[in-house]
Design a protein around this motif. Structure first.
Motif, short mmCIF file in Angstrom:
data_model
loop_
_atom_site.label_atom_id
_atom_site.label_comp_id
_atom_site.label_asym_id
_atom_site.label_seq_id
_atom_site.Cartn_x
_atom_site.Cartn_y
_atom_site.Cartn_z
N HIS A 81 0.82 -1.21 0.00
CA HIS A 81 0.00 0.00 0.00
C HIS A 81 0.86 1.28 0.00
CE1 HIS A 81 -0.27 0.16 4.73
NE2 HIS A 81 0.93 0.35 4.29
N ILE A 82 0.17 2.41 -0.26
CA ILE A 82 0.85 3.71 -0.19
C ILE A 82 1.00 4.05 1.28
CG2 ILE A 82 0.79 6.15 -0.85
CD1 ILE A 82 -1.03 5.48 -3.14
N ILE A 83 2.22 4.25 1.73
CA ILE A 83 2.47 4.35 3.17
C ILE A 83 1.74 5.53 3.80
CG2 ILE A 83 4.26 4.50 4.95
CD1 ILE A 83 6.26 3.55 2.75
N ALA A 84 1.78 6.69 3.13
CA ALA A 84 1.27 7.93 3.77
C ALA A 84 -0.26 8.01 3.78
CB ALA A 84 1.87 9.16 3.10
N GLU A 85 -0.93 7.07 3.13
CA GLU A 85 -2.39 7.02 3.22
C GLU A 85 -3.01 8.35 2.80
OE1 GLU A 85 -3.50 6.12 7.26
OE2 GLU A 85 -5.38 5.18 6.70
N PRO A 86 -2.73 8.84 1.58
CA PRO A 86 -3.20 10.19 1.22
C PRO A 86 -4.72 10.28 1.17
CG PRO A 86 -2.32 9.05 -0.70
CD PRO A 86 -1.99 8.20 0.49
N ALA A 91 -13.85 14.18 -0.94
CA ALA A 91 -14.68 14.36 0.25
C ALA A 91 -14.81 15.85 0.61
CB ALA A 91 -14.10 13.57 1.42
N ILE A 92 -13.73 16.58 0.52
CA ILE A 92 -13.74 17.99 0.92
C ILE A 92 -14.05 18.90 -0.27
CG2 ILE A 92 -12.21 19.89 1.64
CD1 ILE A 92 -13.03 18.26 4.00
N PHE A 93 -13.53 18.56 -1.44
CA PHE A 93 -13.65 19.49 -2.57
C PHE A 93 -14.75 19.12 -3.55
CE2 PHE A 93 -9.17 19.86 -1.21
CZ PHE A 93 -9.14 21.22 -0.95
N GLY A 94 -15.36 17.96 -3.35
CA GLY A 94 -16.38 17.54 -4.31
C GLY A 94 -15.74 17.07 -5.60
N GLY A 95 -16.52 17.03 -6.66
CA GLY A 95 -16.00 16.55 -7.93
C GLY A 95 -16.06 15.03 -7.99
N ASP A 96 -15.87 14.49 -9.19
CA ASP A 96 -15.99 13.04 -9.29
C ASP A 96 -14.68 12.37 -9.67
OD1 ASP A 96 -15.92 14.03 -11.80
OD2 ASP A 96 -17.98 13.44 -12.33
N GLN A 97 -13.65 13.15 -9.95
CA GLN A 97 -12.39 12.52 -10.34
C GLN A 97 -11.49 12.31 -9.13
OE1 GLN A 97 -10.76 12.76 -13.97
NE2 GLN A 97 -11.72 14.68 -14.60
N PRO A 98 -10.76 11.21 -9.10
CA PRO A 98 -9.83 10.99 -7.99
C PRO A 98 -8.57 11.85 -8.15
CG PRO A 98 -9.62 9.23 -9.59
CD PRO A 98 -10.72 10.12 -10.09
N ALA A 99 -7.80 11.96 -7.10
CA ALA A 99 -6.53 12.69 -7.17
C ALA A 99 -5.53 11.93 -8.02
CB ALA A 99 -5.97 12.87 -5.77
N THR A 100 -4.54 12.64 -8.53
CA THR A 100 -3.42 11.99 -9.22
C THR A 100 -2.23 11.95 -8.28
OG1 THR A 100 -2.56 14.10 -10.05
CG2 THR A 100 -4.17 12.94 -11.45
N ILE A 101 -1.29 11.08 -8.59
CA ILE A 101 -0.10 10.98 -7.72
C ILE A 101 0.69 12.30 -7.76
CG2 ILE A 101 1.32 9.82 -9.49
CD1 ILE A 101 1.56 9.29 -5.68
N GLY A 102 0.72 12.94 -8.93
CA GLY A 102 1.43 14.22 -9.03
C GLY A 102 0.82 15.26 -8.10
N GLY A 103 -0.51 15.30 -8.06
CA GLY A 103 -1.19 16.27 -7.21
C GLY A 103 -0.97 16.00 -5.73
N ILE A 104 -0.97 14.73 -5.37
CA ILE A 104 -0.76 14.38 -3.96
C ILE A 104 0.66 14.74 -3.51
CG2 ILE A 104 -0.51 12.39 -2.41
CD1 ILE A 104 -3.42 13.23 -2.80
N ALA A 106 2.61 17.04 -5.00
CA ALA A 106 2.76 18.50 -5.09
C ALA A 106 2.12 19.20 -3.90
CB ALA A 106 2.16 19.02 -6.39
N THR A 107 1.15 18.56 -3.26
CA THR A 107 0.52 19.17 -2.08
C THR A 107 0.99 18.49 -0.79
OG1 THR A 107 -1.37 17.69 -2.45
CG2 THR A 107 -1.58 19.92 -3.29
N ASN A 108 1.81 17.46 -0.91
CA ASN A 108 2.32 16.70 0.25
C ASN A 108 1.20 16.37 1.24
OD1 ASN A 108 4.11 15.40 1.99
ND2 ASN A 108 4.63 17.29 3.08
N LEU A 109 0.17 15.74 0.74
CA LEU A 109 -0.96 15.41 1.61
C LEU A 109 -0.82 13.98 2.15
CD1 LEU A 109 -4.16 16.84 -0.08
CD2 LEU A 109 -3.07 17.56 2.05
N SER A 110 -0.98 13.86 3.45
CA SER A 110 -0.86 12.55 4.09
C SER A 110 -2.03 12.32 5.03
CB SER A 110 0.43 12.47 4.90
OG SER A 110 1.51 13.00 4.17
N GLY A 111 -2.33 11.07 5.27
CA GLY A 111 -3.44 10.70 6.14
C GLY A 111 -2.98 10.27 7.52
N PRO A 112 -3.83 9.52 8.24
CA PRO A 112 -3.57 9.17 9.64
C PRO A 112 -2.23 8.47 9.87
CG PRO A 112 -5.83 8.60 9.03
CD PRO A 112 -5.16 9.05 7.77
N ARG A 113 -1.79 7.66 8.91
CA ARG A 113 -0.57 6.89 9.14
C ARG A 113 0.67 7.77 9.21
NH1 ARG A 113 -1.12 3.39 5.10
NH2 ARG A 113 -2.76 2.16 6.06
#
Ligand SMILES: Cc1cc2nc3c(=O)[nH]c(=O)nc-3n(C[C@H](O)[C@H](O)[C@H](O)COP(=O)(O)OP(=O)(O)OC[C@H]3O[C@@H](n4cnc5c(N)ncnc54)[C@H](O)[C@@H]3O)c2cc1C
Lengths: 374, 479
Positions: A81-86, A91-104, A106-113
């Protein structure tokens, strides 16, 4: 499909014409930080696909426009799995497309892990990117340990597309845990919740998630099943003085924390993320009596939802204190009018301006995204 | 030998003035200018290179560091930051016209916070000093370079040092929260803090591993972790290197991430056994040391899984430690590996390339061939989980020809690492040692970009110049 070379040529033309570009992947986080001052959009969505995956080496490479679910699916096939759990930005921004790896990245977004295993930027091993003048460069590589030269992977992670257009990312992955469980401790207030989380994180039991929702301190364990069972029992002993404990096995819970869904922001609320020392969480909560709050990372990450006003923004800045804040989602009027991230000391801002000029000499990449006039 | 730039004649001519100027900024005991007392600073962990500096400053406060940097900046004097001087790549080697700024006197622990799990320490605190300060309470600082008794946290930040346990816990960069950073102009800037992921550019990320090229670090805020309940090692020996490599792949592929996964080849096993009497199998071609963590029962379960995996690869022998003491005995040889090689060869060069682990057998095979070609012995010990090789090339420093061949042999190994998809250095840094090989890994454009980023921090190239970036095409240094 487009190629990196075509994208580079496009950027070189924009550079020559001094034409500002809004750089994005799927554009899921367009409403994050400040509105970009650009008439034209440059997307990496056509630059997609996994280019290398070596499970035994814990390494995967993907073009910047590759959707996160595609990467997650490929990893899941090999039990990784992706370690940082992005977070999933939908959920927050709406829209129907998922994030791309480049966007994640570029924003350095990480989840609970993140609390246990590090941020997205910690796992980036190598990048290919295009400077603001169209020149392609690489940094890092595809091996787990590499200190050769300056670490531009980190510099570009979290730079929100202002220092270069990422075209390919190589990052470290890990085996997905065999089992997972959550202990929920009922606590009277945030201070007690943070104390419970600190006790858990200060234990030898390898906690991989530590959040507070609605007077419940939530503690996640992920490992081989026999370990999870043993550690859950030990943690119950450790946490007994902190409140009543129940055990939950709801994977959706951590997804809701990861994505900020658990914050339950109203559609017209603005959303902030504050990162501070966990022990500051009670004071942050006290300073924001009119906001909805969600605590992750042991109390160190505070998601805030509240009125999209500059008065509320000032309150968030004051609450963040010595920590850092990001105006995560807001109407253009607000996010165009306030500092969306903390200002930098003058000598650092001067270095930042010079670094920006090195990577984007004409200042065409996402102008205004992070700071006014930059 | 690697070329160093010519000393600036104007600086050499003004030496008395410069020393007088520094003396006004520092207490009398913090400035060293006599040759006899500067001698310990003329080299580092790469002793084949030596150079006496112009002067050595040993400040005790961030303000003194800032004052010295500002003075050097205003007077066009080059600066060599220094921690403990254990760099294996010559990162702390002085220049004749440079002032060494050594931070060994900034050795205080400023704050420890267990609730928020961080420690704030001055840059001259040793790596082990952090763990020592928190271990009574069950905590530790994770990155553990073999030099941890001596090397300092400021040096660790600048080299982004790793250790035997970084497969699980990451390297220095993954364990930092903030630094106090001093620019060449003498500005003091707090970067990061006691929280993670500060918004804005990742200054902490670019400073970490920058080898003293961008500024100096005087204080560091590190993440401290609660130690595991226990840890134990096992040893597995194989009759061929490819088989041992396959066993490593199988362990990682099974979903187990051991805290440490170390590899030694036959020459290294023999050297270590002669030195440490650790009971290593002398008939093996390759040996793994694998460490796991957790409660006794968890250790048993993980070691059993790993033993079953290794068993599929016909090991010559396996030994599971049954106690902490037995575990220490298994580690004893590995921890003394550099010293052990030092006993069988008068001198050695420690290389540090990284390769994709799938290339292990191929690369070690080529290294053996090169060893024969150059007529120099080599012992291999390395972090197998992450492909970070440490070939130890044995030579005789009294024979200049032997040293020259050792340098060429080392360069060939590093070229090979890059050729198979790896890199020049996994944890020891570029320094002067690998400076001229940077063109093997990076294009001229990529090197120009990195140099320009250095220039954004240090426009006159006064900070640790002549390291990391080749001198050619360098507008400031090319003499
Ligand atoms: C026997 C031995 C074993 C080793 N094992 C390992 C290992 O397992 N893993 C590993 O990663 N490394 C290892 N090393 C290499 C070395 O110990 C590390 O690179 C270490 O981090 C250097 O720390 P130091 O304090 O000695 O720094 P120094 O050698 O003094 O300096 C290192 C570099 O950082 C700069 N610098 C130092 N302090 C500062 C500061 N405060 N501000 C700005 N710049 C600064 C210097 O200019 C130089 O470029 C080993 C070395 C030896 C001799």
């Amino acid at each position: 499909m487009i190629t990196e070379a075509a994208l580079a040529a496009d950027i070189a033309r924009a550079h020559a014409a001094r034409e500002p570009l809004l750089v994005e992947g799927h554009g899921t986080k367009r409403a994050m930080l400040r509105p970009v001052q650009a008439a034209r959009t440059l997307s990496t969505r056509g630059l997609s696909g996994i280019t290398l995956y070596k499970p035994a080496e814990l390494v995967i490479s993907a073009r910047a426009g590759t959707p996160i679910p595609e990467i997650e699916a490929a990893l899941a096939e090999k039990g990784q799995h992706i370690i940082a759990e992005p977070p999933d930005p939908r959920a927050i921004f709406g829209g129907d497309q998922p994030a791309t790896i480049g966007g994640i990245v570029a924003t350095n977004l990480s989840g609970p892990r993140r609390i246990a295993w590090g941020a997205m930027r910690d796992h980036v091993l190598g990048i290919r990117a295009i400077k603001g003048d169209g020149e392609i460069f690489r940094s890092g590589g595809r091996v787990l340990k590499n200190v050769t030269g300056l670490d531009l992977c980190k510099l570009l992670s979290g730079s929100h597309g202002t220092l270069g257009v990422l075209t390919e990312i190589t990052f470290k992955v890990l085996p997905a845990p065999e089992a997972s469980t959550t202990l929920a401790v009922t606590v009277p207030d945030i201070a007690a919740g943070v104390r419970a989380l600190s006790a858990a994180l200060g234990s030898p039991f390898g906690v991989s998630g530590a959040a507070i929702i609605n007077n419940r301190a939530l503690i996640r364990l992920e490992d081989f099943s026999e370990s999870v069972r043993y550690r859950a029992a030990k943690l119950r002993d450790t946490l007994a003085p902190h409140g009543d404990i129940t055990q939950l096995d709801d994977p959706g819970l951590w997804r809701d924390i990861r994505d900020g869904t658990a914050l339950a922001a109203a559609p017209d609320d603005a959303v902030w993320r504050i990162s501070a020392a966990p022990s500051a969480a009670p004071a942050i909560a006290a300073a924001l009596p009119n906001a909805k709050l969600l605590f992750d990372w042991g109390g160190g990450l505070v998601w805030v939802a509240g009125a999209a006003t500059s008065a509320m923004h000032q309150a968030v800045i004051a609450a963040a204190g010595a920590g850092t804040y990001t105006l995560f989602r807001a109407p253009d009027a607000l996010r165009g009018a306030v500092p969306v991230i903390p200002p930098e000391a003058a000598p650092l801002a001067a270095i930042g301006a010079r670094v920006k000029t090195v990577l984007d000499p004409a200042g065409i990449l996402n102008p205004g995204r992070m700071r006014a006039g930059a | 030998m690697i070329r160093l730039p010519a000393p600036k004649p104007d600086v050499m001519a003004r030496r008395p003035e410069i020393i007088a100027g520094l003396a006004r900024l520092l207490p009398a005991d913090a400035l060293i200018t006599e040759d006899a007392r500067m001698k310990p600073y003329e080299t580092d962990g790469l002793p084949a290179y030596r150079q006496m500096p112009l002067a050595v400053a040993l400040p005790r406060t961030t303000e003194e560091v800032a004052a010295v940097l500002r003075f050097c900046h205003d007077n066009g004097v080059r600066v060599i930051p220094r921690g403990a001087g254990t760099s294996l790549s010559g990162g702390a080697l002085p220049l004749a016209d440079a002032v060494v700024i050594g931070l060994m006197r900034m050795n205080r622990i400023l704050d420890v916070n267990y609730d928020d799990r961080f420690a704030v320490v001055q840059a001259g605190v040793t790596n082990i000093g952090i763990t020592k300060a928190v271990e009574a309470d069950g905590f530790f600082y994770a990155p553990d370079p073999s030099s941890q008794l001596a090397c300092m946290i400021g040096g660790n930040v600048m080299m982004n040092s790793g250790g035997a346990h970084c497969l699980k816990y990451g390297v220095t960069a993954n364990n930092l929260l903030g630094v106090k950073f001093v620019t060449i102009e003498g500005d003091i800037i707090d970067i990061g803090g006691t929280h993670v992921d500060a918004a804005g550019y990742d200054w902490l990320g670019i400073i970490t591993g920058s080898e003293g090229q961008l500024g100096m670090v005087t204080e560091v805020t590190v993440r401290i972790l609660r130690g595991p309940e226990g840890a134990r090692a096992m040893l597995a020996a194989f009759d061929s290197i490819p088989v041992a490599g396959a066993a490593v792949d199988a362990i990682i592929g099974s979903g187990i991430i051991p805290v440490a996964l170390e590899f030694m080849d036959r020459p290294c096993i023999h050297a270590c056994e002669a030195f440490a009497h650790a009971g290593y199998p002398l008939d093996a071609e390759a040996m793994l040391i694998i460490e796991v963590e957790g409660s006794e029962a968890e250790q048993d379960a993980l070691l059993a899984r790993i033993r079953d995996i290794c068993a599929r690869f016909n090991p010559i022998s396996m030994k599971l430690a049954e106690s902490a003491e037995q575990s220490l005995a298994i580690w004893k040889g590995r921890k003394g590996a550099f010293g052990a090689v030092g006993r069988i060869s008068p001198d050695y060069l420690c290389m540090d390339g990284t390769i994709p682990t799938g290339e292990l057998a191929h690369v070690l095979g080529r290294i053996t061939e090169l060893s024969q070609q150059y007529g120099l012995g080599v012992a291999n010990v390395f972090h197998a989980g992450d492909g970070n090789l440490h070939p130890l090339i044995m030579f005789d420093a009294n024979d200049p020809n032997s040293f020259a061949r050792a340098e060429q042999f080392g360069a060939d190994i590093l070229r090979l690492c890059v050729e198979v998809g790896g890199c020049l250095t996994g944890e020891h840094g570029v320094g002067i040692e690998k400076r001229d090989l940077m063109t093997v890994q990076f294009t001229p454009g990529e090197l120009r970009l990195q140099r320009n980023i250095k220039s954004a921090f240090d426009p006159a190239w006064l900070l640790n110049p002549a390291k990391v970036f080749p001198l050619e095409d360098n507008p400031v240094l090319a003499a």
